[in-house]
Design a protein around this motif. Structure first.
Motif, PDB file in Angstrom:
ATOM      1  N   PRO A   1     -19.664  41.047-126.602  1.00  0.00           N
ATOM      2  CA  PRO A   1     -19.868  39.811-125.874  1.00  0.00           C
ATOM      3  C   PRO A   1     -21.280  39.353-125.986  1.00  0.00           C
ATOM      4  CG  PRO A   1     -19.434  42.054-124.751  1.00  0.00           C
ATOM      5  CD  PRO A   1     -19.245  42.084-126.054  1.00  0.00           C
ATOM      6  N   MET A   2     -22.055  40.036-125.852  1.00  0.00           N
ATOM      7  CA  MET A   2     -23.494  39.456-125.650  1.00  0.00           C
ATOM      8  C   MET A   2     -23.908  38.549-126.873  1.00  0.00           C
ATOM      9  SD  MET A   2     -25.529  41.788-123.091  1.00  0.00           S
ATOM     10  CE  MET A   2     -25.085  43.061-122.216  1.00  0.00           C
ATOM     11  N   THR A   3     -23.369  38.958-127.877  1.00  0.00           N
ATOM     12  CA  THR A   3     -23.930  38.252-129.092  1.00  0.00           C
ATOM     13  C   THR A   3     -23.296  36.821-128.941  1.00  0.00           C
ATOM     14  OG1 THR A   3     -23.126  40.118-130.183  1.00  0.00           O
ATOM     15  CG2 THR A   3     -23.765  38.394-131.596  1.00  0.00           C
ATOM     16  N   ASN A   4     -21.948  36.539-128.267  1.00  0.00           N
ATOM     17  CA  ASN A   4     -21.534  35.391-128.259  1.00  0.00           C
ATOM     18  C   ASN A   4     -22.196  34.632-127.016  1.00  0.00           C
ATOM     19  OD1 ASN A   4     -18.457  35.152-129.525  1.00  0.00           O
ATOM     20  ND2 ASN A   4     -18.750  37.220-129.030  1.00  0.00           N
ATOM     21  N   ASN A   5     -22.610  35.299-126.006  1.00  0.00           N
ATOM     22  CA  ASN A   5     -23.364  34.714-124.975  1.00  0.00           C
ATOM     23  C   ASN A   5     -24.471  34.117-125.702  1.00  0.00           C
ATOM     24  OD1 ASN A   5     -22.773  37.252-122.421  1.00  0.00           O
ATOM     25  ND2 ASN A   5     -21.383  35.830-123.276  1.00  0.00           N
ATOM     26  N   LEU A   6     -25.397  35.116-126.604  1.00  0.00           N
ATOM     27  CA  LEU A   6     -26.577  34.805-126.743  1.00  0.00           C
ATOM     28  C   LEU A   6     -26.451  33.247-127.880  1.00  0.00           C
ATOM     29  CD1 LEU A   6     -29.469  35.148-127.267  1.00  0.00           C
ATOM     30  CD2 LEU A   6     -28.853  36.583-129.285  1.00  0.00           C
ATOM     31  N   ALA A   7     -25.577  33.255-128.653  1.00  0.00           N
ATOM     32  CA  ALA A   7     -25.188  32.190-129.601  1.00  0.00           C
ATOM     33  C   ALA A   7     -25.000  30.780-128.846  1.00  0.00           C
ATOM     34  CB  ALA A   7     -24.009  32.496-130.664  1.00  0.00           C
ATOM     35  N   TYR A   8     -24.151  31.028-127.779  1.00  0.00           N
ATOM     36  CA  TYR A   8     -23.692  29.935-127.065  1.00  0.00           C
ATOM     37  C   TYR A   8     -25.197  29.271-126.143  1.00  0.00           C
ATOM     38  CZ  TYR A   8     -22.096  27.015-123.219  1.00  0.00           C
ATOM     39  OH  TYR A   8     -21.776  25.963-122.425  1.00  0.00           O
ATOM     40  N   CYS A   9     -25.776  30.504-125.423  1.00  0.00           N
ATOM     41  CA  CYS A   9     -27.077  29.965-124.755  1.00  0.00           C
ATOM     42  C   CYS A   9     -27.976  29.315-125.522  1.00  0.00           C
ATOM     43  CB  CYS A   9     -27.412  30.897-124.002  1.00  0.00           C
ATOM     44  SG  CYS A   9     -26.355  31.721-122.670  1.00  0.00           S
ATOM     45  N   LEU A  10     -28.509  29.969-126.688  1.00  0.00           N
ATOM     46  CA  LEU A  10     -29.222  29.287-127.669  1.00  0.00           C
ATOM     47  C   LEU A  10     -29.013  27.905-128.148  1.00  0.00           C
ATOM     48  CD1 LEU A  10     -29.995  32.348-130.032  1.00  0.00           C
ATOM     49  CD2 LEU A  10     -31.686  31.455-128.384  1.00  0.00           C
ATOM     50  N   ALA A  11     -27.736  27.793-128.430  1.00  0.00           N
ATOM     51  CA  ALA A  11     -27.304  26.335-128.767  1.00  0.00           C
ATOM     52  C   ALA A  11     -27.612  25.386-127.713  1.00  0.00           C
ATOM     53  CB  ALA A  11     -25.832  26.441-129.055  1.00  0.00           C
ATOM     54  N   VAL A  12     -26.915  25.607-126.380  1.00  0.00           N
ATOM     55  CA  VAL A  12     -27.553  24.731-125.332  1.00  0.00           C
ATOM     56  C   VAL A  12     -28.871  24.579-125.009  1.00  0.00           C
ATOM     57  CG1 VAL A  12     -27.019  24.431-122.868  1.00  0.00           C
ATOM     58  CG2 VAL A  12     -25.231  25.428-124.145  1.00  0.00           C
ATOM     59  N   GLU A  13     -29.606  25.578-125.010  1.00  0.00           N
ATOM     60  CA  GLU A  13     -31.102  25.767-124.853  1.00  0.00           C
ATOM     61  C   GLU A  13     -31.855  24.679-125.918  1.00  0.00           C
ATOM     62  OE1 GLU A  13     -32.033  29.934-124.719  1.00  0.00           O
ATOM     63  OE2 GLU A  13     -31.179  29.961-123.091  1.00  0.00           O
ATOM     64  N   LYS A  14     -31.261  24.760-127.161  1.00  0.00           N
ATOM     65  CA  LYS A  14     -31.810  23.851-128.183  1.00  0.00           C
ATOM     66  C   LYS A  14     -31.431  22.734-127.970  1.00  0.00           C
ATOM     67  CE  LYS A  14     -31.716  24.215-133.273  1.00  0.00           C
ATOM     68  NZ  LYS A  14     -31.051  24.733-134.560  1.00  0.00           N
ATOM     69  N   LEU A  15     -30.106  22.314-127.472  1.00  0.00           N
ATOM     70  CA  LEU A  15     -29.924  20.788-126.945  1.00  0.00           C
ATOM     71  C   LEU A  15     -30.801  20.481-125.776  1.00  0.00           C
ATOM     72  CD1 LEU A  15     -25.972  20.684-126.728  1.00  0.00           C
ATOM     73  CD2 LEU A  15     -27.417  19.110-127.947  1.00  0.00           C
TER      74      LEU A  15
ATOM     75  N   SER B   1     -25.230  44.050-115.881  1.00  0.00           N
ATOM     76  CA  SER B   1     -24.354  42.849-115.444  1.00  0.00           C
ATOM     77  C   SER B   1     -23.224  43.432-114.698  1.00  0.00           C
ATOM     78  CB  SER B   1     -23.835  42.698-116.908  1.00  0.00           C
ATOM     79  OG  SER B   1     -22.696  43.346-117.391  1.00  0.00           O
ATOM     80  N   GLY B   2     -23.138  44.370-114.299  1.00  0.00           N
ATOM     81  CA  GLY B   2     -21.968  44.788-113.508  1.00  0.00           C
ATOM     82  C   GLY B   2     -20.529  45.016-114.307  1.00  0.00           C
ATOM     83  N   GLN B   3     -20.482  44.766-115.426  1.00  0.00           N
ATOM     84  CA  GLN B   3     -19.432  44.732-116.258  1.00  0.00           C
ATOM     85  C   GLN B   3     -19.426  45.542-117.373  1.00  0.00           C
ATOM     86  OE1 GLN B   3     -16.201  43.432-115.747  1.00  0.00           O
ATOM     87  NE2 GLN B   3     -16.568  41.547-114.622  1.00  0.00           N
ATOM     88  N   ARG B   4     -18.423  46.314-117.807  1.00  0.00           N
ATOM     89  CA  ARG B   4     -18.597  47.286-119.204  1.00  0.00           C
ATOM     90  C   ARG B   4     -18.014  46.250-120.309  1.00  0.00           C
ATOM     91  NH1 ARG B   4     -17.509  52.595-118.859  1.00  0.00           N
ATOM     92  NH2 ARG B   4     -15.942  52.350-120.371  1.00  0.00           N
ATOM     93  N   MET B   5     -17.343  45.263-120.305  1.00  0.00           N
ATOM     94  CA  MET B   5     -16.975  44.633-121.567  1.00  0.00           C
ATOM     95  C   MET B   5     -17.539  42.967-121.352  1.00  0.00           C
ATOM     96  SD  MET B   5     -13.656  46.271-123.241  1.00  0.00           S
ATOM     97  CE  MET B   5     -13.771  45.347-124.464  1.00  0.00           C
ATOM     98  N   MET B   6     -16.788  42.412-120.371  1.00  0.00           N
ATOM     99  CA  MET B   6     -17.066  41.040-120.240  1.00  0.00           C
ATOM    100  C   MET B   6     -18.256  40.817-119.581  1.00  0.00           C
ATOM    101  SD  MET B   6     -14.661  40.045-122.104  1.00  0.00           S
ATOM    102  CE  MET B   6     -13.308  40.866-122.686  1.00  0.00           C
ATOM    103  N   THR B   7     -19.493  40.865-120.226  1.00  0.00           N
ATOM    104  CA  THR B   7     -20.856  41.130-119.565  1.00  0.00           C
ATOM    105  C   THR B   7     -21.287  39.688-118.901  1.00  0.00           C
ATOM    106  OG1 THR B   7     -21.863  40.878-121.650  1.00  0.00           O
ATOM    107  CG2 THR B   7     -21.548  43.102-120.937  1.00  0.00           C
ATOM    108  N   SER B   8     -21.291  38.629-119.874  1.00  0.00           N
ATOM    109  CA  SER B   8     -21.891  37.468-119.128  1.00  0.00           C
ATOM    110  C   SER B   8     -23.396  37.429-118.729  1.00  0.00           C
ATOM    111  CB  SER B   8     -20.960  36.649-118.232  1.00  0.00           C
ATOM    112  OG  SER B   8     -19.817  36.431-118.585  1.00  0.00           O
ATOM    113  N   TYR B   9     -24.009  38.405-119.362  1.00  0.00           N
ATOM    114  CA  TYR B   9     -25.325  38.885-118.687  1.00  0.00           C
ATOM    115  C   TYR B   9     -26.554  37.647-119.232  1.00  0.00           C
ATOM    116  CZ  TYR B   9     -29.872  41.447-118.245  1.00  0.00           C
ATOM    117  OH  TYR B   9     -30.997  42.003-117.467  1.00  0.00           O
ATOM    118  N   PHE B  10     -26.238  36.984-120.262  1.00  0.00           N
ATOM    119  CA  PHE B  10     -27.296  35.878-120.657  1.00  0.00           C
ATOM    120  C   PHE B  10     -26.772  34.454-120.252  1.00  0.00           C
ATOM    121  CE2 PHE B  10     -27.782  38.692-124.991  1.00  0.00           C
ATOM    122  CZ  PHE B  10     -28.493  39.293-124.231  1.00  0.00           C
ATOM    123  N   ARG B  11     -27.780  34.060-119.721  1.00  0.00           N
ATOM    124  CA  ARG B  11     -27.295  32.601-118.930  1.00  0.00           C
ATOM    125  C   ARG B  11     -28.031  31.425-119.777  1.00  0.00           C
ATOM    126  NH1 ARG B  11     -24.764  34.228-114.218  1.00  0.00           N
ATOM    127  NH2 ARG B  11     -23.597  35.893-114.780  1.00  0.00           N
TER     128      ARG B  11
END
Lengths: 405, 164
Positions: free
Chosen positions: A86-100, A160-170
């Motif tokens: 999950p964190m890899t997905n979070n990271l890819a999305y956050c990096l993309a929006v941060e680049k925008l 993050s309070g979650q074992r799998m669906m972390t959503s830790y990167f914002r």
């Protein structure tokens, strides 16, 4: 839903020996397909003639859902795509929006992102190693791998309070400061883990049964791997030296020293060796991240994008206004488009985001590494034995949530 | 503040993909944009397969890896659809984005499966979710939605929830 013409589907085709081939369904409910994947196999005796993967059973329309959410509301959706990292997905999305947005992320947040990302990679590889070995009959490895995975999931729960669906990167940084005692616990784990990898390798790498099931099986040449769009260890196991962490560093990977394991054999065993070596490299990066963790803020200084601290929000009028505005109407992102690719445990994970200048993404497209790797499966299996299909599926390490989205 | 996008072909000619295309046939390049460190080239619709083959076989910087292939719906403006191709050169790690504009009445484009077999699934996905047809595709069937599904969910005139 079969893709064969009706006559072939019913009775197979004439073979050179005068027999007919048989069409066999594997899945969607089959323990070795690691999810709901259906393979339509055309077999001639024990030999596989054709393989047709059928996907889409887990399609939930995440890309469509993203278009109806604010930018910050998309982060939890990305967890559910590739649920093993999950964190890899979070990271890819956050990096993309941060680049925008053109945001700068403070060093501590970047190092934490690398640390968590490498722990996620280990977590994902452990699930792969355990299930892959179990498919091939080695039950013990599964139990060992899940023992260590439990520790990792506790770390994710701590931050993050979650074992799998972390959503830790914002967008703009991290959700929370890591709790007290977190780094010490990770340090203990990192010191112990290379010994655990030795244990797994002791059970598999020199094991004659495992070698017979994997060496020379499901070969994929470098040309085919590139043409079929394979990625990650599947590509590196075929001798193509590419790793986006090294070749196109993001989120501070340029500060870390690591080797990229490459094997030239292109078989199941080569992919196994690549991933096991990656476990060792990842834990090395975790050690480096722990050793050099900078001090400082964990969120970017962008009050219009990043939610204010709780303390500030309750004492400062301006912070309260920004908080209210971000939560109720989101934040606008300048019009444009970006493609942000990062190295997930399975290969290149790319997020293509188009913004039209509003608070909701106009289009979000995920380039799932599993979707790409799955196309290489047919090439690997055709001409091999039916029992080796199981080994081949395990070796490309697909996650069906990532294939179907 | 973000820097302004560059849209002048002359300024961007140093990029290997654009240099190769201009050298081959300048008329296929309709427009260019360099924004946020990413180069986008708009290609004439009829030339996409040839352009992909030329870039893949380019001698000094072969764009031999198709990362991603997708589509964007700009409903209700015309041309409505925009095909997006992300290419990567494994040797030099350069990236380029190709785009092709398609009109909304009966969107169709030549398939690139003959250049990259990996385009197979991606094009099926775009066909399934956007309704763009690919001529020369070996197996153009729905991939995500059931075969008897009506409509194309990622089109902008398709609702996010509820019945149509």
């Amino acid at each position: 839903m079969t893709q064969f013409p009706a006559t072939i589907a019913e009775s197979g085709r004439e073979t050179t020996s005068g027999d007919r081939t048989l069409v066999l369904n594997m899945g969607p409910q089959h323990p070795s397909t690691h999810g709901v994947l259906r393979l339509v196999l055309e077999i001639d005796g024990e030999t596989v003639v054709r393989v047709k993967p059928e996907v889409g059973f887990l399609h939930t329309g995440i890309e469509k859902t993203c278009e109806a959410k604010f930018y910050q509301q998309v982060v939890p959706l990305t967890d559910r795509i590739d649920y093993l990292c999950p964190m890899t997905n979070n990271l890819a999305y956050c990096l993309a929006v941060e680049k925008l947005l053109g945001l700068d992320i403070p060093p501590k947040a970047q190092w934490m992102r690398v640390l968590m990302n490498e722990l996620t990679r280990i977590n994902s590889h452990l699930v792969w190693l355990g299930t892959h070995a179990m498919d091939l009959g080695a039950m013990t490895v599964f139990l060992y791998c899940f023992r260590e995975r439990e520790d990792l999931q506790r770390f994710f729960e701590m931050v993050s309070g979650q074992r799998m669906m972390t959503s830790y990167f914002r967008i703009g940084g991290l959700a929370l400061e890591p709790p007290l005692g977190f780094f010490e616990k990770v340090k203990k784990f990192a010191d112990r883990f290379p010994g655990n990898v030795d244990e797994y390798e002791g059970l598999l790498t020199g094991n004659p049964i495992f070698m017979m099931r994997t060496k020379g099986i499901a070969r994929l040449s470098a040309e085919d791997a590139i043409a079929l769009g394979a990625g990650g260890p599947t590509l590196r196991g075929s001798g193509v030296d590419i790793d986006l962490r090294r070749d196109a560093p993001y989120t501070g990977y340029e500060n870390f020293k690591f080797k990229v394991p490459v094997r030239t054999e292109g078989d199941v065993f080569a992919r196994y060796l690549c991933r096991v070596q990656e476990l060792r490299e990842s834990i090395g990066m975790v050690q480096q991240a722990l050793g050099g963790m900078p001090e400082g803020p964990i969120k970017a200084d962008a009050p219009k994008v990043v939610l204010p601290d709780r303390e500030k929000m309750k004492t400062e009028m301006e912070a309260l206004i920004y908080h209210f505005k971000i939560v109720t109407e989101g934040f606008t992102v300048p019009a444009g488009e970006v493609y942000q690719a990062i190295e997930s445990p399975r290969g290149e994970m790319g997020y293509y985001i188009v913004s039209d200048g509003t608070a909701k993404p106009y289009r979000v497209h995920m380039r799932g590494p599993s979707f790409a790797n799955l196309q290489a499966l047919a090439k690997m299996c055709e001409g091999g034995l039916i029992a080796d299909v199981v080994a081949a599926i395990g070796s490309i390490d697909i996650v069906l949530g990532d294939v179907d989205r | 503040m973000l820097p302004r996008p560059i849209t002048d072909i002359e300024q961007l000619k140093s990029h290997p993909a654009l240099a190769r295309l201009v050298e081959w046939k300048a008329s296929v390049v309709q427009a260019v944009k360099f924004d946020r460190d990413e180069l986008t080239i708009w290609i004439a619709k009829d030339a996409i397969r040839e352009v992909c083959a030329i870039l893949r076989d380019s001698a000094d910087c072969p764009f031999n890896y198709l990362c991603d292939l997708t589509c964007v719906d700009w409903h209700p403006s015309e041309p409505r659809f925009e095909m997006v191709y992300h290419l990567l050169s494994i040797a030099t790690k350069e990236r380029v984005r190709l785009k092709v504009r398609l009109d909304g009445s009966s969107p169709a484009i030549e398939s690139v499966t003959s250049v990259w077999p990996s385009a197979n699934f991606y094009e099926r996905e775009v066909f399934d979710l956007f309704g763009v047809r690919f001529t020369g595709h070996p197996n153009l069937q729905r991939i995500m939605m059931p075969d008897d599904w009506e409509g194309h969910p990622l089109r902008k005139d398709y609702p996010v929830e509820g019945y149509r």
